[in-house]
Design a protein around this motif. Structure first.
Motif, PDB file in Angstrom:
ATOM      1  N   THR A 185       0.917  -1.171   0.135  1.00 11.90           N
ATOM      2  CA  THR A 185      -0.037  -0.097  -0.214  1.00 11.90           C
ATOM      3  C   THR A 185       0.910   1.237   0.001  1.00 11.90           C
ATOM      4  O   THR A 185       2.275   1.158   0.143  1.00 11.90           O
ATOM      5  N   HIS A 186       0.162   2.376  -0.301  1.00 11.48           N
ATOM      6  CA  HIS A 186       0.979   3.517  -0.333  1.00 11.48           C
ATOM      7  C   HIS A 186      -0.085   4.887   0.239  1.00 11.48           C
ATOM      8  O   HIS A 186      -1.250   4.563   0.022  1.00 11.48           O
ATOM      9  N   ALA A 187       0.461   5.934   0.449  1.00 15.23           N
ATOM     10  CA  ALA A 187      -0.426   6.885   0.920  1.00 15.23           C
ATOM     11  C   ALA A 187       0.334   8.261   0.826  1.00 15.23           C
ATOM     12  O   ALA A 187       1.443   8.405   1.145  1.00 15.23           O
ATOM     13  N   ILE A 188      -0.518   9.056   0.405  1.00 21.85           N
ATOM     14  CA  ILE A 188       0.389  10.691   0.305  1.00 21.85           C
ATOM     15  C   ILE A 188      -0.693  11.530   0.829  1.00 21.85           C
ATOM     16  O   ILE A 188      -1.955  11.409   0.823  1.00 21.85           O
ATOM     17  N   SER A 189      -0.264  12.586   1.826  1.00 27.88           N
ATOM     18  CA  SER A 189      -0.928  13.260   2.726  1.00 27.88           C
ATOM     19  C   SER A 189      -1.773  14.158   1.870  1.00 27.88           C
ATOM     20  O   SER A 189      -1.560  14.788   0.865  1.00 27.88           O
ATOM     21  N   PRO A 190      -2.954  14.323   2.287  1.00 22.97           N
ATOM     22  CA  PRO A 190      -3.883  15.347   1.788  1.00 22.97           C
ATOM     23  C   PRO A 190      -3.952  16.795   1.994  1.00 22.97           C
ATOM     24  O   PRO A 190      -4.484  17.495   1.080  1.00 22.97           O
ATOM     25  N   ALA A 192      -0.344  18.140   3.273  1.00 25.51           N
ATOM     26  CA  ALA A 192       0.992  18.462   3.300  1.00 25.51           C
ATOM     27  C   ALA A 192       1.660  19.020   1.899  1.00 25.51           C
ATOM     28  O   ALA A 192       0.835  18.628   0.888  1.00 25.51           O
ATOM     29  N   SER A 193       2.632  20.139   1.818  1.00 26.76           N
ATOM     30  CA  SER A 193       3.296  20.307   0.972  1.00 26.76           C
ATOM     31  C   SER A 193       4.751  19.469   0.706  1.00 26.76           C
ATOM     32  O   SER A 193       5.355  19.835  -0.265  1.00 26.76           O
ATOM     33  N   HIS A 194       4.985  18.724   1.464  1.00 23.22           N
ATOM     34  CA  HIS A 194       6.402  17.967   1.686  1.00 23.22           C
ATOM     35  C   HIS A 194       6.413  16.962   0.406  1.00 23.22           C
ATOM     36  O   HIS A 194       7.593  16.539   0.061  1.00 23.22           O
ATOM     37  N   LEU A 195       5.229  16.316  -0.011  1.00 25.75           N
ATOM     38  CA  LEU A 195       5.205  15.457  -1.114  1.00 25.75           C
ATOM     39  C   LEU A 195       5.557  14.035  -0.904  1.00 25.75           C
ATOM     40  O   LEU A 195       6.416  13.583  -1.756  1.00 25.75           O
ATOM     41  N   LEU A 196       5.642  13.687   0.456  1.00 27.44           N
ATOM     42  CA  LEU A 196       6.097  12.517   0.643  1.00 27.44           C
ATOM     43  C   LEU A 196       5.071  11.106   0.608  1.00 27.44           C
ATOM     44  O   LEU A 196       4.186  11.478   0.804  1.00 27.44           O
ATOM     45  N   VAL A 197       5.538  10.167   0.109  1.00 21.92           N
ATOM     46  CA  VAL A 197       4.753   9.282  -0.250  1.00 21.92           C
ATOM     47  C   VAL A 197       5.100   8.084   0.538  1.00 21.92           C
ATOM     48  O   VAL A 197       6.319   7.357   0.597  1.00 21.92           O
ATOM     49  N   ALA A 198       4.237   7.568   1.619  1.00 14.05           N
ATOM     50  CA  ALA A 198       4.561   6.654   2.842  1.00 14.05           C
ATOM     51  C   ALA A 198       4.202   5.266   1.822  1.00 14.05           C
ATOM     52  O   ALA A 198       2.997   5.100   1.681  1.00 14.05           O
ATOM     53  N   VAL A 241      -5.071  16.453   9.392  1.00 12.20           N
ATOM     54  CA  VAL A 241      -4.850  17.942  10.037  1.00 12.20           C
ATOM     55  C   VAL A 241      -3.436  18.170  10.180  1.00 12.20           C
ATOM     56  O   VAL A 241      -3.228  19.280  10.394  1.00 12.20           O
ATOM     57  N   HIS A 242      -2.596  16.982  10.500  1.00 10.06           N
ATOM     58  CA  HIS A 242      -1.218  17.132  10.949  1.00 10.06           C
ATOM     59  C   HIS A 242      -0.467  16.510   9.684  1.00 10.06           C
ATOM     60  O   HIS A 242      -0.304  15.455   9.736  1.00 10.06           O
ATOM     61  N   GLU A 243       0.017  17.595   9.200  1.00 15.16           N
ATOM     62  CA  GLU A 243       0.757  17.147   7.825  1.00 15.16           C
ATOM     63  C   GLU A 243       2.055  15.985   8.054  1.00 15.16           C
ATOM     64  O   GLU A 243       2.285  15.546   7.204  1.00 15.16           O
ATOM     65  N   HIS A 244       2.425  15.976   9.198  1.00 17.98           N
ATOM     66  CA  HIS A 244       3.978  15.309   9.201  1.00 17.98           C
ATOM     67  C   HIS A 244       3.513  14.107  10.409  1.00 17.98           C
ATOM     68  O   HIS A 244       4.425  13.206  10.834  1.00 17.98           O
ATOM     69  N   VAL A 245       2.197  13.706  10.380  1.00 25.03           N
ATOM     70  CA  VAL A 245       1.876  12.621  11.529  1.00 25.03           C
ATOM     71  C   VAL A 245       1.290  11.391  10.606  1.00 25.03           C
ATOM     72  O   VAL A 245       0.504  11.726   9.783  1.00 25.03           O
ATOM     73  N   LEU A 246       1.641  10.192  10.670  1.00 22.11           N
ATOM     74  CA  LEU A 246       1.729   9.037   9.899  1.00 22.11           C
ATOM     75  C   LEU A 246       1.205   7.901  10.945  1.00 22.11           C
ATOM     76  O   LEU A 246       1.933   7.643  11.744  1.00 22.11           O
ATOM     77  N   ILE A 257       2.323   5.427  15.425  1.00 24.26           N
ATOM     78  CA  ILE A 257       2.128   6.763  15.076  1.00 24.26           C
ATOM     79  C   ILE A 257       3.436   7.431  15.054  1.00 24.26           C
ATOM     80  O   ILE A 257       4.220   7.468  16.003  1.00 24.26           O
ATOM     81  N   TRP A 258       3.831   7.839  13.850  1.00 24.97           N
ATOM     82  CA  TRP A 258       4.968   8.771  13.429  1.00 24.97           C
ATOM     83  C   TRP A 258       4.938  10.087  13.340  1.00 24.97           C
ATOM     84  O   TRP A 258       3.840  10.592  12.895  1.00 24.97           O
ATOM     85  N   ASP A 259       5.899  11.003  13.553  1.00 23.58           N
ATOM     86  CA  ASP A 259       6.134  12.325  13.282  1.00 23.58           C
ATOM     87  C   ASP A 259       7.595  12.214  12.323  1.00 23.58           C
ATOM     88  O   ASP A 259       8.579  12.100  12.823  1.00 23.58           O
ATOM     89  N   VAL A 260       7.129  12.429  10.939  1.00 20.68           N
ATOM     90  CA  VAL A 260       8.258  12.330  10.232  1.00 20.68           C
ATOM     91  C   VAL A 260       9.389  13.334  10.235  1.00 20.68           C
ATOM     92  O   VAL A 260      10.607  13.221   9.640  1.00 20.68           O
ATOM     93  N   ARG A 261       9.361  14.359  11.040  1.00 17.67           N
ATOM     94  CA  ARG A 261      10.127  15.342  11.132  1.00 17.67           C
ATOM     95  C   ARG A 261      11.107  15.082  12.310  1.00 17.67           C
ATOM     96  O   ARG A 261      12.315  15.785  12.229  1.00 17.67           O
ATOM     97  N   ARG A 262      10.895  14.014  12.945  1.00 17.34           N
ATOM     98  CA  ARG A 262      11.801  13.574  14.110  1.00 17.34           C
ATOM     99  C   ARG A 262      12.976  12.641  13.710  1.00 17.34           C
ATOM    100  O   ARG A 262      12.356  11.871  13.111  1.00 17.34           O
ATOM    101  N   ALA A 263      14.064  12.713  14.263  1.00 18.91           N
ATOM    102  CA  ALA A 263      14.999  11.512  14.109  1.00 18.91           C
ATOM    103  C   ALA A 263      14.571  10.390  14.674  1.00 18.91           C
ATOM    104  O   ALA A 263      14.559   9.439  14.167  1.00 18.91           O
ATOM    105  N   ASN A 264      14.198  10.381  15.807  1.00 16.14           N
ATOM    106  CA  ASN A 264      13.434   8.959  16.568  1.00 16.14           C
ATOM    107  C   ASN A 264      12.046   9.412  16.436  1.00 16.14           C
ATOM    108  O   ASN A 264      11.301   9.869  17.467  1.00 16.14           O
TER     109      ASN A 264
END
Length: 495
Positions: A185-190, A192-198, A241-246, A257-264
């Protein structure tokens, strides 16, 4: 309905309350719309033994191996569907053979009579010896999604270990990413402006692909996943609602639950035994989620958020659906009963009725229950209605190497809002092609439509009914008339 209109006219209920009640009724009135069919062309198709269905519009069809006539969207079965969210016009479907087809849902100018949709564009399966990235997928398509800000592009992933970016018109590949593992599967944030595909793959780590740099820039791995103990990532969903939460669901039963901005970046794990949640204000500092916390007792292959980001919905192979408070991670303890069926190893698509269509805390969950669509109250778990009419339980499909018999399973569902595909397109109105509806893909190769039933449509349905449907209704009316006469005593004689 008349009582509600009277209450509104006398001021006993407010207009917005009236709209919410009526829309809730319409949402629970979906039923099959067999007059809409999808013909992908080609040779071979799906059929059930003894099936002799004829197309309702008299269109030319293929002939299956059983000697019966039928039409199909994908001869080898439909694996995935996606609908663009702006106009709700372009539907894209992916087959079990790797082919992709695009459909124009506004093809039919008059939505009342039966209509067969034709694919407006088709991407054939790539040959096994194809070396070019511009070719289609070699194996079955596992997931499809449209670019969230423009319907001119869509993404697909496949068991051939690739994620592909396509332009819609003309239909051609714009980018291809080899992830080195089967992509579920994959997902792109509805938002966000970062255009990351998980991308959820056979590997435990979730891969993040940056569409700007055309590279896999990051892998999300928690300490408990080192060594592959977590199994495959089967479901991914970005917060609306939160563009960096996955949110990520894995084969080990965990929802992370991940925050992709953080190292951990691991924020927490959802725990089925925790009704407070690791982020509840009463928690002591450092008393976060346990490393062994599990959301389900089996693999988690379905994840979805409500439009306002307030709740996360998860589904697992333990035949459970759980609703989580997104603010705290607490299990809301909603009980959906024993009717849930979920055993497929791939990703599962489900959705919640769009925000504003129902009163607060009366949202409906639409769940693909293998051989039916369940419409359930999101917070109470009660079943509102069951949508059945999926065709034969066992179907014969045309695959490479010949024909084989498979279980006819529901694979994907998409929502089409009133006048478009967006999640906030307004109240649903049924019975027309521009109305709200559901489209479902099936392993027998069919794409089926489901529309809400409005009051006063019975006469219209009778006008468009086939001879067989008319005869069936006549028999039912005769049986009811006989029962009424018997109860009224008109058949009783005295001597």
């Amino acid at each position: 309905m008349n009582q509600l209109l009277f209450e509104r006219s006398t001021g006993n209920i407010r207009p917005n309350v009236f709209a919410g009640l009526e829309t809730t009724r319409v949402l629970s009135s979906f039923r099959p719309a067999p007059r809409f069919r999808f013909d992908g062309g080609g040779g071979g198709g799906a059929s059930a033994p003894g099936d002799s269905r004829e197309p309702e519009d008299g269109s030319v069809t293929g002939v299956t191996g059983e000697g019966s006539t039928s039409i199909w969207a994908h001869p080898a079965g439909v694996n995935a569907l996606a609908l663009e969210r702006f106009d709700g016009r372009i539907l894209v479907s992916g087959g079990a053979d790797g082919a992709i087809k695009l459909w124009d849902l506004e093809q039919n100018p008059n939505p009342t009579p039966p209509h067969t949709y034709r694919a407006v564009s088709s991407i054939p399966r790539a040959d096994a010896d194809s070396k070019t990235a511009a070719a289609g997928h070699r194996f079955g398509v596992t997931h499809l999604s449209f670019y969230p800000f423009d319907s001119a592009a869509f993404l697909s992933c496949s068991y051939d270990q690739t994620l592909k970016l396509w332009s819609t018109e003309p239909t051609r590949v714009s980018g291809s990413f080899d992830l080195g593992a089967k992509v579920h599967t994959h997902a792109i944030s509805p938002i966000a402006s970062h255009l990351l595909v998980a991308c959820g793959t056979q590997h435990p780590a979730v891969r993040l692909v940056d569409l700007r740099s055309s590279a896999a820039v990051q892998s999300l791995v928690s300490p408990g996943q080192i060594g592959g103990s977590a199994g495959a990532a089967l479901a991914v969903a970005w917060s609306p609602v939160h563009e960096h939460v996955l949110a990520v669901g894995s084969a080990d039963g965990a929802v992370r639950i991940w925050d992709v901005r953080r190292a951990n970046g691991l924020v927490g794990l959802l725990d089925q035994e925790d009704s407070l949640g690791p982020l509840h204000p009463s928690r002591l500092p450092g008393s976060g989620s346990r490393a062994s916390a599990r959301a389900h007792a089996g693999p988690v292959n379905g994840l979805s958020w409500t439009d306002d980001g307030a709740y996360i919905i998860s589904a697992g192979h333990d035949r459970r659906i759980r609703v989580w408070d997104a603010a705290t991670g607490a299990n809301t303890l909603a009980n959906f009963g024993p009717a849930i069926r979920n055993s497929h190893a791939g990703s599962l698509t489900m959705f919640v009725s769009p925000l504003g269509l129902t009163p607060a805390r009366k949202e409906l969950l639409f769940f693909p229950n293998e051989s039916e669509i369940l419409v359930m109250d999101l917070h109470e778990g009660s079943i509102v209605t069951r949508l059945r009419g999926m065709g034969p339980m066992v179907a014969a499909i045309r695959a490479r190497g010949g024909e084989r018999t498979i279980k006819n399973r529901l694979t994907s569902i998409v929502w089409r809002g009133a006048g478009g595909g967006g999640s906030s397109s307004g109240p649903v109105m049924g019975g027309t092609n521009a109305a709200g509806g559901i489209y479902s893909g099936h392993m027998d190769g069919q794409i089926r439509a489901w529309l809400p039933q409005l009051e006063g449509q019975d006469d219209e349905d009778e006008d468009n009914a086939t001879q067989e449907e008319t005869e069936t209704r006549a028999r039912k009316r005769k049986a009811l008339d006989n029962a009424f006469r018997s109860l009224m005593g008109q058949q009783i004689t005295f001597t």
